[in-house]
Motif scaffolding. Structure first.
Motif, PDB file in Angstrom:
ATOM      1  N   PHE A  83       0.845  -1.192   0.000  1.00  0.00           N
ATOM      2  CA  PHE A  83       0.000   0.000   0.000  1.00  0.00           C
ATOM      3  C   PHE A  83       0.882   1.244   0.000  1.00  0.00           C
ATOM      4  O   PHE A  83       1.973   1.226   0.570  1.00  0.00           O
ATOM      5  CB  PHE A  83      -0.891   0.030   1.246  1.00  0.00           C
ATOM      6  CG  PHE A  83      -1.866  -1.106   1.315  1.00  0.00           C
ATOM      7  CD1 PHE A  83      -3.108  -1.007   0.743  1.00  0.00           C
ATOM      8  CD2 PHE A  83      -1.524  -2.290   1.955  1.00  0.00           C
ATOM      9  CE1 PHE A  83      -4.015  -2.062   0.807  1.00  0.00           C
ATOM     10  CE2 PHE A  83      -2.417  -3.345   2.023  1.00  0.00           C
ATOM     11  CZ  PHE A  83      -3.664  -3.230   1.445  1.00  0.00           C
ATOM     12  N   PRO A  84       0.376   2.336  -0.592  1.00  0.00           N
ATOM     13  CA  PRO A  84       1.153   3.574  -0.562  1.00  0.00           C
ATOM     14  C   PRO A  84       1.404   4.064   0.867  1.00  0.00           C
ATOM     15  O   PRO A  84       2.471   4.601   1.170  1.00  0.00           O
ATOM     16  CB  PRO A  84       0.283   4.579  -1.333  1.00  0.00           C
ATOM     17  CG  PRO A  84      -0.555   3.732  -2.231  1.00  0.00           C
ATOM     18  CD  PRO A  84      -0.804   2.464  -1.454  1.00  0.00           C
ATOM     19  N   SER A  85       0.407   3.875   1.758  1.00  0.00           N
ATOM     20  CA  SER A  85       0.558   4.301   3.150  1.00  0.00           C
ATOM     21  C   SER A  85      -0.433   3.534   4.018  1.00  0.00           C
ATOM     22  O   SER A  85      -1.274   2.782   3.523  1.00  0.00           O
ATOM     23  CB  SER A  85       0.305   5.810   3.289  1.00  0.00           C
ATOM     24  OG  SER A  85      -1.070   6.097   3.128  1.00  0.00           O
ATOM     25  N   MET A  86      -0.363   3.765   5.314  1.00  0.00           N
ATOM     26  CA  MET A  86      -1.271   3.120   6.262  1.00  0.00           C
ATOM     27  C   MET A  86      -2.723   3.529   5.995  1.00  0.00           C
ATOM     28  O   MET A  86      -3.645   2.743   6.225  1.00  0.00           O
ATOM     29  CB  MET A  86      -0.874   3.488   7.696  1.00  0.00           C
ATOM     30  CG  MET A  86      -1.634   2.721   8.738  1.00  0.00           C
ATOM     31  SD  MET A  86      -1.342   0.936   8.692  1.00  0.00           S
ATOM     32  CE  MET A  86       0.211   0.831   9.512  1.00  0.00           C
ATOM     33  N   LYS A  87      -2.931   4.718   5.493  1.00  0.00           N
ATOM     34  CA  LYS A  87      -4.283   5.212   5.185  1.00  0.00           C
ATOM     35  C   LYS A  87      -4.999   4.286   4.195  1.00  0.00           C
ATOM     36  O   LYS A  87      -6.153   3.912   4.406  1.00  0.00           O
ATOM     37  CB  LYS A  87      -4.184   6.630   4.619  1.00  0.00           C
ATOM     38  CG  LYS A  87      -5.482   7.253   4.229  1.00  0.00           C
ATOM     39  CD  LYS A  87      -5.220   8.678   3.748  1.00  0.00           C
ATOM     40  CE  LYS A  87      -6.077   8.987   2.550  1.00  0.00           C
ATOM     41  NZ  LYS A  87      -5.825  10.325   2.021  1.00  0.00           N
ATOM     42  N   GLU A  88      -4.339   3.893   3.138  1.00  0.00           N
ATOM     43  CA  GLU A  88      -4.936   3.010   2.136  1.00  0.00           C
ATOM     44  C   GLU A  88      -5.154   1.603   2.696  1.00  0.00           C
ATOM     45  O   GLU A  88      -6.159   0.956   2.395  1.00  0.00           O
ATOM     46  CB  GLU A  88      -4.074   2.950   0.877  1.00  0.00           C
ATOM     47  CG  GLU A  88      -4.082   4.221   0.055  1.00  0.00           C
ATOM     48  CD  GLU A  88      -3.121   5.284   0.571  1.00  0.00           C
ATOM     49  OE1 GLU A  88      -3.183   6.412   0.068  1.00  0.00           O
ATOM     50  OE2 GLU A  88      -2.307   4.995   1.484  1.00  0.00           O
ATOM     51  N   TYR A  89      -4.228   1.142   3.503  1.00  0.00           N
ATOM     52  CA  TYR A  89      -4.374  -0.177   4.139  1.00  0.00           C
ATOM     53  C   TYR A  89      -5.629  -0.216   5.010  1.00  0.00           C
ATOM     54  O   TYR A  89      -6.432  -1.135   4.935  1.00  0.00           O
ATOM     55  CB  TYR A  89      -3.131  -0.499   4.969  1.00  0.00           C
ATOM     56  CG  TYR A  89      -3.314  -1.662   5.910  1.00  0.00           C
ATOM     57  CD1 TYR A  89      -3.384  -2.962   5.424  1.00  0.00           C
ATOM     58  CD2 TYR A  89      -3.424  -1.461   7.282  1.00  0.00           C
ATOM     59  CE1 TYR A  89      -3.559  -4.038   6.288  1.00  0.00           C
ATOM     60  CE2 TYR A  89      -3.595  -2.529   8.147  1.00  0.00           C
ATOM     61  CZ  TYR A  89      -3.660  -3.816   7.646  1.00  0.00           C
ATOM     62  OH  TYR A  89      -3.848  -4.864   8.496  1.00  0.00           O
ATOM     63  N   ILE A  90      -5.802   0.799   5.829  1.00  0.00           N
ATOM     64  CA  ILE A  90      -6.960   0.857   6.726  1.00  0.00           C
ATOM     65  C   ILE A  90      -8.253   0.965   5.915  1.00  0.00           C
ATOM     66  O   ILE A  90      -9.264   0.352   6.261  1.00  0.00           O
ATOM     67  CB  ILE A  90      -6.812   2.008   7.734  1.00  0.00           C
ATOM     68  CG1 ILE A  90      -5.672   1.671   8.706  1.00  0.00           C
ATOM     69  CG2 ILE A  90      -8.117   2.270   8.482  1.00  0.00           C
ATOM     70  CD1 ILE A  90      -5.275   2.779   9.631  1.00  0.00           C
ATOM     71  N   ALA A  91      -8.217   1.717   4.811  1.00  0.00           N
ATOM     72  CA  ALA A  91      -9.406   1.838   3.963  1.00  0.00           C
ATOM     73  C   ALA A  91      -9.820   0.484   3.400  1.00  0.00           C
ATOM     74  O   ALA A  91     -11.009   0.140   3.379  1.00  0.00           O
ATOM     75  CB  ALA A  91      -9.145   2.830   2.834  1.00  0.00           C
ATOM     76  N   VAL A  92      -8.865  -0.312   2.946  1.00  0.00           N
ATOM     77  CA  VAL A  92      -9.170  -1.642   2.408  1.00  0.00           C
ATOM     78  C   VAL A  92      -9.672  -2.564   3.518  1.00  0.00           C
ATOM     79  O   VAL A  92     -10.656  -3.286   3.333  1.00  0.00           O
ATOM     80  CB  VAL A  92      -7.944  -2.246   1.703  1.00  0.00           C
ATOM     81  CG1 VAL A  92      -8.137  -3.734   1.430  1.00  0.00           C
ATOM     82  CG2 VAL A  92      -7.674  -1.505   0.398  1.00  0.00           C
ATOM     83  N   ALA A  93      -9.031  -2.538   4.672  1.00  0.00           N
ATOM     84  CA  ALA A  93      -9.456  -3.395   5.787  1.00  0.00           C
ATOM     85  C   ALA A  93     -10.880  -3.039   6.204  1.00  0.00           C
ATOM     86  O   ALA A  93     -11.718  -3.931   6.383  1.00  0.00           O
ATOM     87  CB  ALA A  93      -8.492  -3.248   6.960  1.00  0.00           C
ATOM     88  N   ALA A  94     -11.175  -1.759   6.324  1.00  0.00           N
ATOM     89  CA  ALA A  94     -12.521  -1.331   6.731  1.00  0.00           C
ATOM     90  C   ALA A  94     -13.556  -1.707   5.680  1.00  0.00           C
ATOM     91  O   ALA A  94     -14.639  -2.188   6.014  1.00  0.00           O
ATOM     92  CB  ALA A  94     -12.531   0.175   6.977  1.00  0.00           C
TER      93      ALA A  94
END
Length: 79
Positions: free
Chosen positions: A58-69
């Protein structure tokens, strides 16, 4: 890019639908990750408490959290 691993399991209803349809869920996961600039590296089915695992960049933790959510709230997954 950051590399992240996420363990998850599906709800009983989601698992039933997956088994009945024969759907390849890795393609659905890929479609959630790529628009955010990420890259699915692999998915695994596992035995035990957590039934599935994905590894992705992921580009950053923000995108990771968006996918997980999104997977939890819209995709029938339980984190």
């Amino acid at each position: 890019m950051i590399t992240m691993m996420l363990q998850f399991k599906y709800t009983s209803d989601a698992m039933k639908a997956i088994f009945l349809s024969g759907e390849d869920r890795s393609e659905a996961i890929r479609k959630m990750i790529q628009p955010l600039g990420g890259n699915l590296i692999c998915t695994y089915g596992m035995q035990g408490q957590d039934y599935h695992m994905m590894i992705a960049e992921f580009p950053s933790m923000k995108e990771y959290i968006a996918v997980a959510a999104k997977g939890i709230f819209l995709g029938g997954a339980i984190a």
